[in-house]
Design a protein around this motif. Structure first.
Motif, PDB file in Angstrom:
ATOM      1  N   HIS A 462       0.843  -1.197   0.000  1.00  0.00           N
ATOM      2  CA  HIS A 462       0.000   0.000   0.000  1.00  0.00           C
ATOM      3  C   HIS A 462       0.880   1.250   0.000  1.00  0.00           C
ATOM      4  CE1 HIS A 462      -3.132   2.847   0.803  1.00  0.00           C
ATOM      5  NE2 HIS A 462      -4.056   1.898   0.965  1.00  0.00           N
ATOM      6  N   PRO A 463       0.784   2.102  -1.025  1.00  0.00           N
ATOM      7  CA  PRO A 463       1.696   3.245  -1.125  1.00  0.00           C
ATOM      8  C   PRO A 463       1.493   4.300  -0.045  1.00  0.00           C
ATOM      9  CG  PRO A 463      -0.018   3.373  -2.819  1.00  0.00           C
ATOM     10  CD  PRO A 463      -0.154   2.032  -2.166  1.00  0.00           C
ATOM     11  N   SER A 464       0.313   4.318   0.601  1.00  0.00           N
ATOM     12  CA  SER A 464       0.025   5.364   1.583  1.00  0.00           C
ATOM     13  C   SER A 464       0.187   4.903   3.026  1.00  0.00           C
ATOM     14  CB  SER A 464      -1.409   5.891   1.382  1.00  0.00           C
ATOM     15  OG  SER A 464      -1.553   6.432   0.095  1.00  0.00           O
ATOM     16  N   PHE A 470       7.684   5.163   5.928  1.00  0.00           N
ATOM     17  CA  PHE A 470       8.793   5.114   6.883  1.00  0.00           C
ATOM     18  C   PHE A 470       9.967   4.308   6.341  1.00  0.00           C
ATOM     19  CE2 PHE A 470      10.852   2.818  10.440  1.00  0.00           C
ATOM     20  CZ  PHE A 470      11.398   3.905  11.101  1.00  0.00           C
ATOM     21  N   ALA A 471       9.690   3.258   5.562  1.00  0.00           N
ATOM     22  CA  ALA A 471      10.752   2.395   5.034  1.00  0.00           C
ATOM     23  C   ALA A 471      11.746   3.167   4.181  1.00  0.00           C
ATOM     24  CB  ALA A 471      10.141   1.258   4.219  1.00  0.00           C
ATOM     25  N   ILE A 479      11.548  -4.346   0.195  1.00  0.00           N
ATOM     26  CA  ILE A 479      10.801  -5.423  -0.460  1.00  0.00           C
ATOM     27  C   ILE A 479       9.317  -5.197  -0.209  1.00  0.00           C
ATOM     28  CG2 ILE A 479      10.472  -7.923  -0.610  1.00  0.00           C
ATOM     29  CD1 ILE A 479      13.326  -8.092   0.719  1.00  0.00           C
ATOM     30  N   GLN A 480       8.556  -4.924  -1.248  1.00  0.00           N
ATOM     31  CA  GLN A 480       7.122  -4.693  -1.122  1.00  0.00           C
ATOM     32  C   GLN A 480       6.370  -6.018  -1.235  1.00  0.00           C
ATOM     33  OE1 GLN A 480       6.313  -1.652  -4.164  1.00  0.00           O
ATOM     34  NE2 GLN A 480       6.148  -0.172  -2.500  1.00  0.00           N
ATOM     35  N   TYR A 511      -4.232  -3.550  -0.188  1.00  0.00           N
ATOM     36  CA  TYR A 511      -3.961  -2.984  -1.515  1.00  0.00           C
ATOM     37  C   TYR A 511      -3.645  -4.112  -2.498  1.00  0.00           C
ATOM     38  CZ  TYR A 511      -1.991   0.202  -5.015  1.00  0.00           C
ATOM     39  OH  TYR A 511      -1.731   0.911  -6.163  1.00  0.00           O
ATOM     40  N   GLY A 512      -4.431  -4.187  -3.580  1.00  0.00           N
ATOM     41  CA  GLY A 512      -4.275  -5.263  -4.552  1.00  0.00           C
ATOM     42  C   GLY A 512      -3.302  -4.939  -5.669  1.00  0.00           C
ATOM     43  N   ASP A 513      -2.852  -5.973  -6.348  1.00  0.00           N
ATOM     44  CA  ASP A 513      -1.911  -5.795  -7.457  1.00  0.00           C
ATOM     45  C   ASP A 513      -2.512  -4.998  -8.601  1.00  0.00           C
ATOM     46  OD1 ASP A 513      -0.014  -7.248  -6.097  1.00  0.00           O
ATOM     47  OD2 ASP A 513      -0.529  -9.153  -7.054  1.00  0.00           O
TER      48      ASP A 513
END
Length: 764
Positions: A462-464, A470-471, A479-480, A511-513
């Motif tokens: 999830h981008p938000s 923080f990463a 690694i997402q 969050y989906g692909d």
């Protein structure tokens, strides 16, 4: 026959009286040698008659101290030194060693409680009494190994009497690191809102009881932070606490005076009794009795209560010699903010509490109370914290130098070292700056504590998410990991499965692909890969996060997407006070403004809860689903196989899509006809079960080469009926079905799955 051996014991063997236990055994069996702590083990040298050594080792393995947990025992023959006696020698620090299992804070033991109540004992009414079998551990450790100089008790010099007990290997307090008494230990103080001293020590306890009886709200410093306490029977006090804490509906936990009082309020099985009286003494979610006299406001619209017993000496003293039986005991922080645990936090509590009962033993590691439920004999973790965390898990994967940050809700993080995963206690929801800062502080402490050189960071896709953002602070490999893949793998690893398998992941949000919101997933794979084989049909979620907080919006989105015309007529009857907002939502959907597409089990439960008028606005995470599921407890569940209709449709992506619009249509009509709610709710639950079983069978029919092993994960599986029925029916269809054992099924288990997936990605 004379023999000499070296015994290495690994597990939870520090801070539990293990060395004095070994010492006592050596005397019993007339053996000489040494016992020593290392950072991750206890090292024992034994010399003497071989037969006596064998007897001692058997007793050591079968009857260790009650707080100890032996994971491994290794025995090696060694050259004799011909010791003249048996002795406990100074701890050795080996930074190359594997991770130690940290001794957890433990509830006051029976022996200490008896001493505290004995007027002739020198620790009579002393609120910090402890021994090797109870008291603070994790919350006071600055660094490892667990020795007094490495704890916050180093600020208190032992008196002569305590020193004698500490040095005596045959004493129950031998090397009990928090050992103290009224002469040399921490002290209590009662303060008013201005911080002015009102009373000290036992006088402070007596004054606190008096204030509670007069309806006051007291902030009480405990093992892992401050609680807010008031008399649970005084409805006005409970109401004031709700207003001040900004917690209108979420149930409060209560602490009860005794097991007998708990049994008068709730139904308690033998296994539930064992867990609430264990050394962990968690909050247990129990079923209320119909004649429970506590105010409904404690757990609005629920048939359950969260109950715990007094687990510190101070808690027991608050119930001694008075008629107080039940206290609200909730974490002392405004809802959604970090637990308050520092002495400087007292100013933050001024608007919530009337008085503060505090002490001068510093808390290093704050920790919440654990929350569990027993379903028959299966222990389910809602919040994995005091008494259970942090925990070290051994894995077959190499996880060194990896940190997994978890998700945004029910956050926990994980740190990897060699082949061991350290899973943090429950952190909370990362939805504001204060929680983000708290998360960062705890992660920094753990990284330093375990001397981890962070080279890889696993995060949610999830981008938000705060964790994703923080990463980016780390100059290393990020690694997402897809949210539901992490759920899938957390259950695989929790059950030590080593082959790809099916997974049914029923969840709230992920969050989906494809950029949509997933949460009703049928996956296949393992830590190396996953395939999405089926899912719930997407419907609009108008307002995104706003629709999660206001479930009726979610229902409007679903209904208008399925029935654009007649749906408006139904909505006018279902939500007559929302006509203006419905018009706006209709435009949002048409113009695709702030309206993501979602297919999640959590949002489906939200919609049904709103349609049935059970929960229109969510004041705490999962409230609509919790209250909907709780309705199943009001009456006996029907012995029926009838379900609502649904459709399973193949898609162009070679997946199966589950469409519940026929079910939603019938539920709307039954609601408009004012049919009884309980049969609708039960039929809805049976339909979810039936659809999951049908989807799984169709997936296997389409892919007969797939394994018939299957895992269940995701937050919706906190619903006991769904978990048990899906498992039962699939096992009847000859599937091997696994559910979570030690890791929460909700987002509190994400970091565990992320860690394993990241390790596999790195190894490639």
């Amino acid at each position: 026959m004379f023999s000499a051996i070296n015994v290495i014991v690994k597990g939870k063997v520090q801070g539990v009286g293990f060395r004095p236990f070994v010492y006592a055994l050596s005397k019993k069996h007339q053996l000489n040698g040494t016992v020593q702590n290392n950072i991750d083990r206890v090292n024992i040298i034994l010399e003497g008659e071989k037969q006596q050594i064998t007897k001692m080792l058997k007793e050591l393995e079968l009857s260790p101290p009650k707080l100890a947990k032996i994971n491994e025992i290794h025995i090696y023959e060694t050259q004799p030194v011909y010791y003249k006696d048996f002795s406990i020698i100074q701890s050795e620090i080996n930074t190359e060693a594997s991770v130690t299992s940290i001794t957890l804070d433990a509830a006051i033991c029976k022996e200490c409680l008896e001493e505290m109540r004995d007027p002739l004992n020198r620790r009579f009414q002393y609120p910090f009494i402890n021994c090797t079998q109870c008291g603070p551990r994790y919350t006071i450790i600055n660094r490892l190994p667990y020795d007094r100089p490495n704890t916050t008790m180093s600020a208190f010099s032992m008196c002569t009497a305590c020193q004698v007990e500490y040095n005596n290997p045959l004493n129950r307090r031998h090397h009990a690191q928090p050992i103290c008494c009224a002469e040399c230990g921490p002290t209590l103080t009662l303060l008013n809102k201005k911080g002015e001293l009102l009373a000290e020590n036992h006088t402070a306890v007596l004054k606190t009881i008096e204030l509670i009886q007069h309806g006051e709200i007291i902030a009480i410093k405990g093992l892992g932070g401050y609680h807010l306490a008031c008399d649970a029977y005084q409805e006005k006090a409970v109401n004031r606490l709700r207003l001040r804490k900004q917690r209108p509906q979420q149930p409060f936990a209560i602490m009860v005076k005794s097991l007998e009082i708990a049994k008068s309020l709730c139904h308690i099985t033998v296994d539930e009794e064992k867990i609430i009286t264990s050394s962990a003494m968690p909050i247990a979610v129990l079923h209320k009795k119909t004649d429970c006299a506590l105010p409904e406001i404690i757990a609005p619209d629920l048939t359950t209560l969260g109950i715990m017993l007094p687990y510190t000496p101070l808690h027991h003293l608050l119930f001694e010699g008075n008629d107080v039986e039940c206290l609200i005991m909730t974490s002392a922080n405004p809802s959604g903010f970090p637990i308050q645990y520092k002495d400087t936090d007292l100013t933050n509590l001024q608007e919530i509490c009337d008085y503060k009962l505090t002490h001068n033993r510093e808390i290093v590691h704050p920790i919440d109370d654990s929350v569990v439920q027993l379903d028959e004999r299966k222990l389910l973790f809602y919040r994995r914290a005091r008494g259970f965390a942090p925990e070290v898990f051994t894995t077959n994967s190499t996880v060194s130098n990896i940190v997994a940050l978890g998700g945004n809700q029910k956050n926990t993080f994980a740190i990897g070292k060699q082949n061991q995963i350290i899973l943090s206690p429950y952190i909370g929801d990362l939805k504001n700056e204060e929680m983000n800062q708290y998360f960062e502080e705890q992660l920094k402490q753990y990284s330093k504590w375990y001397e981890v050189d962070i080279k890889n960071v696993a995060v949610d896709k999830h981008p938000s998410y705060s964790t994703t953002i923080f990463a980016k602070n780390y100059n290393c490999n990020i690694i997402q990991i897809q949210h539901h893949h992490a759920h899938h793998v957390s259950c695989i690893e929790d059950n030590h499965l080593d082959e790809p398998c099916l997974g049914i992941i029923l969840d709230g949000t992920g969050y989906g692909d494809d950029g949509h919101i997933w949460g009703f997933e049928f996956l296949y794979g393992d830590a190396n890969f996953y395939q999405r084989l089926g899912h719930l049909k997407y419907t609009p979620l108008p307002g995104g996060e706003k629709a999660v907080k206001e479930p009726w919006r979610n229902a409007v989105g679903m209904i208008l997407s399925y029935w654009p015309n007649e749906g408006r007529k139904w909505l006018a009857k279902l939500f007559p006070e929302k006509l203006f907002e419905i018009n706006i939502i209709e435009q949002m959907i048409a113009k695709q403004i702030n309206t993501p597409m979602a297919g999640t089990c959590g949002r489906l439960f939200d919609s049904i809860s709103a349609i049935l008028g059970i929960c229109m606005t969510s004041t705490y995470e999962g409230e609509p689903a919790i209250k909907l599921a709780d309705k199943m407890n009001h009456e006996q569940v029907e012995n029926s196989s009838t379900t609502y209709p649904y459709q399973i449709i193949p898609t162009i992506h070679n997946q199966l899509e589950l469409d519940f619009s026929p079910m939603i249509y019938q539920i709307i009509q039954e609601k408009l006809l004012q049919k009884p709610l309980n049969p609708i709710i039960q039929k809805f639950h049976r339909t979810i079960v039936s659809s999951c079983v049908d989807m799984t069978l169709k997936i296997i029919n389409n892919n007969p080469h797939l394994s018939r092993t299957l895992v269940l994960s995701g937050g919706t599986f906190q619903n006991n009926y769904l978990r048990k029925e899906i498992q039962r029916q699939l096992e009847h269809k000859e599937f091997n079905v696994y559910t979570h054992k030690n890791i929460p099924c909700h987002d509190g288990g994400l970091a565990f799955g992320q860690m394993i997936i990241a390790a596999k990605a790195i190894s490639k």
